[in-house]
Design an enzyme around this catalytic site. Structure first.
Site, mmCIF file in Angstrom:
data_model
loop_
_atom_site.group_PDB
_atom_site.id
_atom_site.type_symbol
_atom_site.label_atom_id
_atom_site.label_comp_id
_atom_site.label_asym_id
_atom_site.label_seq_id
_atom_site.Cartn_x
_atom_site.Cartn_y
_atom_site.Cartn_z
ATOM 1 C CB SER A 1 73.896 13.289 -9.147
ATOM 2 O OG SER A 1 75.688 13.810 -8.627
ATOM 3 C CG HIS B 1 32.728 37.070 -18.962
ATOM 4 N ND1 HIS B 1 32.665 36.284 -17.526
ATOM 5 C CD2 HIS B 1 33.023 38.335 -19.090
ATOM 6 C CE1 HIS B 1 32.820 37.158 -16.200
ATOM 7 N NE2 HIS B 1 32.520 38.617 -17.195
ATOM 8 C CB SER C 1 45.499 14.258 -38.694
ATOM 9 O OG SER C 1 44.832 13.117 -38.541
ATOM 10 C CE LYS D 1 43.104 17.742 -36.874
ATOM 11 N NZ LYS D 1 41.954 18.646 -36.053
ATOM 12 C CD GLU E 1 47.533 21.348 -29.900
ATOM 13 O OE1 GLU E 1 46.085 20.963 -29.608
ATOM 14 O OE2 GLU E 1 48.099 20.465 -30.454
ATOM 15 C CD GLN F 1 73.662 13.921 -6.011
ATOM 16 O OE1 GLN F 1 74.367 13.644 -5.434
ATOM 17 N NE2 GLN F 1 72.072 12.322 -6.333
ATOM 18 C CE LYS G 1 73.280 18.715 -8.428
ATOM 19 N NZ LYS G 1 73.179 19.582 -7.511
HETATM 20 N N1 ARG Z 1 76.637 15.356 -6.046
HETATM 21 C C1 ARG Z 1 76.474 16.151 -5.156
HETATM 22 C C2 ARG Z 1 74.925 17.178 -5.400
HETATM 23 O O1 ARG Z 1 75.443 17.315 -6.142
HETATM 24 C C3 ARG Z 1 77.988 17.030 -4.833
HETATM 25 C C4 ARG Z 1 77.601 17.215 -3.680
HETATM 26 C C5 ARG Z 1 78.221 16.318 -2.675
HETATM 27 N N2 ARG Z 1 78.261 16.599 -1.120
HETATM 28 C C6 ARG Z 1 78.923 15.248 -0.161
HETATM 29 N N3 ARG Z 1 78.915 16.003 0.883
HETATM 30 N N4 ARG Z 1 77.875 13.854 -0.542
HETATM 31 O O2 ARG Z 1 74.688 17.534 -4.381
#
Ligand code: ARG
Length: 458
Positions: A23, A156, A277, A283, A290, A322, A325
């Site tokens: 991640s 409208h 454009s 243009k 947009e 995970q 995010k």
């Molecule tokens: N990269 C993981 C996340 O964002 C961190 C937590 C990992 N925990 C685990 N039990 N593997 O969730």
């Protein structure tokens, strides 16, 4: 690659699995809050005698150095790390050796990551809150110069009744005000601390969470460790607020797009916030508006993505989490950049007030006032509606503007009309007559501005 959890494994992780589960690309932006949380955790461990005070001091000192070094670009995030938490711990180990391993006492990445996200989001919410405030400030100050600028109010997308540009702009002020209120309210739930929940069940070490929360500026503690490590409600809540803000921005974008067409011509967008454009030399396109309108789709998607990812997850931590995010960070980035660019675009916009006024000519947006006049003379509203409908038809046939109709002509439709009706028909008079609280008359808008300014101070 050395793992935080390699002990029980006799084979290295498959490279494909490593890439699939990493991640780091997403969560590396948590580096600073991760260090912040680790420092507070180390101090707590030292205070409680869970590790030696000297060890805690060493850890804190090294973490502060790492913070400095990442900030200044002296060291970089290692792209082979599994996630940002492993990366920071690796850096710590490089500085102080085995003592680094003591930092993770009474803690798990599960409560660590949940804490980091909340710390991170808290700052972002503050920034978004300020961006909304800035946009609102612009809207009020523009409104102050345009309480007498008249344009067609629409229902409208058809001319309905004239309103002031101030009134129109302030409508957006209140949308952004509600957005700000929603964010402020969601802070109560963002600002709860999961740290100390450990993996899922708490810990047997004599930790202390109250002071730890204070050190990290958390208002509340998460009271159930199982819930704490799996709770991402606050992510959904934030994304829902962000989706609503984007929805508001898309409405405003849509109006700027329409208004900048030659058919409307109510606004001229700045050269530096529009694009040309490659084929049509004439243009000048409202691409920024947009794109804001289009990017609503990203944030709606992020909201749906987060909700779907969380659906039916059993307690407590699951790796699915995970992905939170990915949704959260894209939502944050989109709403922040959209707010910033909308503000920029508005400050560069030139309102074409003459064009707004001209567009009212002969548009019958004064018809309601003619009907209201008959009502004040004792005619029922239904009947007066019918009479004025006939007058509209007559004007269209004769190509007469309603504001230029003569008293003699009016009298052929109803004997009740008298001289005083003629002063009610100019559009400015129509607008000025709407003095009800929250209405578009300059006097009512002046009151609205006072109230808006009060809200801006809070
Ligand atoms: N990269 C993981 C996340 O964002 C961190 C937590 C990992 N925990 C685990 N039990 N593997 O969730």
């Amino acid at each position: 690659m050395s793992k935080l959890w390699g002990g029980r494994f006799s084979q290295d992780t498959h490279h494909d699995v490593e890439a699939f589960t990493s991640s780091l690309e997403i969560d590396q932006r948590l580096w600073k809050v991760d260090i912040q949380a680790s420092i507070a955790h180390a101090r707590m461990l030292g205070r409680q005698g869970i590790i030696l005070q000297t060890e805690a001091d060493q850890i804190v000192k090294a973490l502060l150095q790492i913070d400095d070094e990442i900030s200044s670009g002296k060291i970089a995030i290692d792209p082979t790390s599994e996630d940002i938490h492993s990366d920071i711990e690796k850096k710590l180990r490089a500085k102080i050796g085995d003592i680094a391993g003591k930092l993770h006492t009474a803690r798990s990445r599960n409560d660590q990551v949940a804490t980091d996200i909340r710390l991170f989001l808290r700052n972002e919410v503050q920034e978004i809150f300020e961006a909304l405030h800035g946009l609102q400030t612009y809207l009020v100050s523009s409104a102050q110069s345009h309480t007498h600028t008249i344009l067609p109010g629409m229902t409208h997308t058809q001319h309905a009744q004239p309103v002031s540009l101030a009134h129109h702009l302030l409508a957006y002020f209140w949308m952004f005000q509600r957005d700000r209120q929603r964010l402020a309210d969601s802070m109560k739930r963002i600002n709860q601390m999961p740290l100390g929940s450990a993996a899922l069940a708490g810990t047997g070490f004599p930790t202390e969470r109250e002071q730890l929360a204070k050190d990290l500026g958390f208002e509340f503690l998460c009271e159930n460790s199982l819930d704490a490590v799996g709770d991402r409600d606050f992510v959904v809540e934030f994304l829902s607020s962000a989706a609503m803000t984007m929805m508001h921005l898309s409405k405003l974008s849509e109006e700027l797009i329409l208004w900048s067409t030659p058919e409307f011509g109510f606004v001229e967008l700045g050269d530096d916030v529009t694009t040309g454009s490659s084929i049509m030399p004439q243009k000048k396109n409202p691409d920024v508006a947009e794109l804001i309108r289009g990017r609503v789709g990203l944030v709606y998607g992020d909201l749906m993505g987060a909700l779907t990812m969380l659906k039916a997850l059993p307690l407590s931590y699951n790796r699915d989490l995970q992905e939170d995010k990915t949704f959260l960070f894209r939502g944050i980035d989109t709403v922040k950049s959209s707010l910033r660019l909308m503000h920029l675009m508005l400050t560069k916009a030139q309102w074409k007030t003459q064009k707004m006024q001209n567009s009212l000519s002969g548009d019958f947006s004064n018809a309601t006032d003619l009907a209201d006049f008959l009502v004040t003379k004792g005619v029922s509203f239904r009947q007066s509606h019918e009479v004025v409908g006939k007058i509209v038809q007559y004007c269209i046939e004769k190509t007469i503007k309603m504001e230029s109709i003569s008293l003699a002509e009016l009298k052929t439709f109803s004997p009740v009309f008298d001289e005083s009706v003629l002063s009610l028909l100019p559009h400015q008079a129509v607008m000025n007559a709407r003095t009800s609280r929250g209405g578009t008359a300059p006097s009512a808008v002046a009151q609205q501005i006072e109230i808006a300014l009060e809200f801006l101070k809070k």
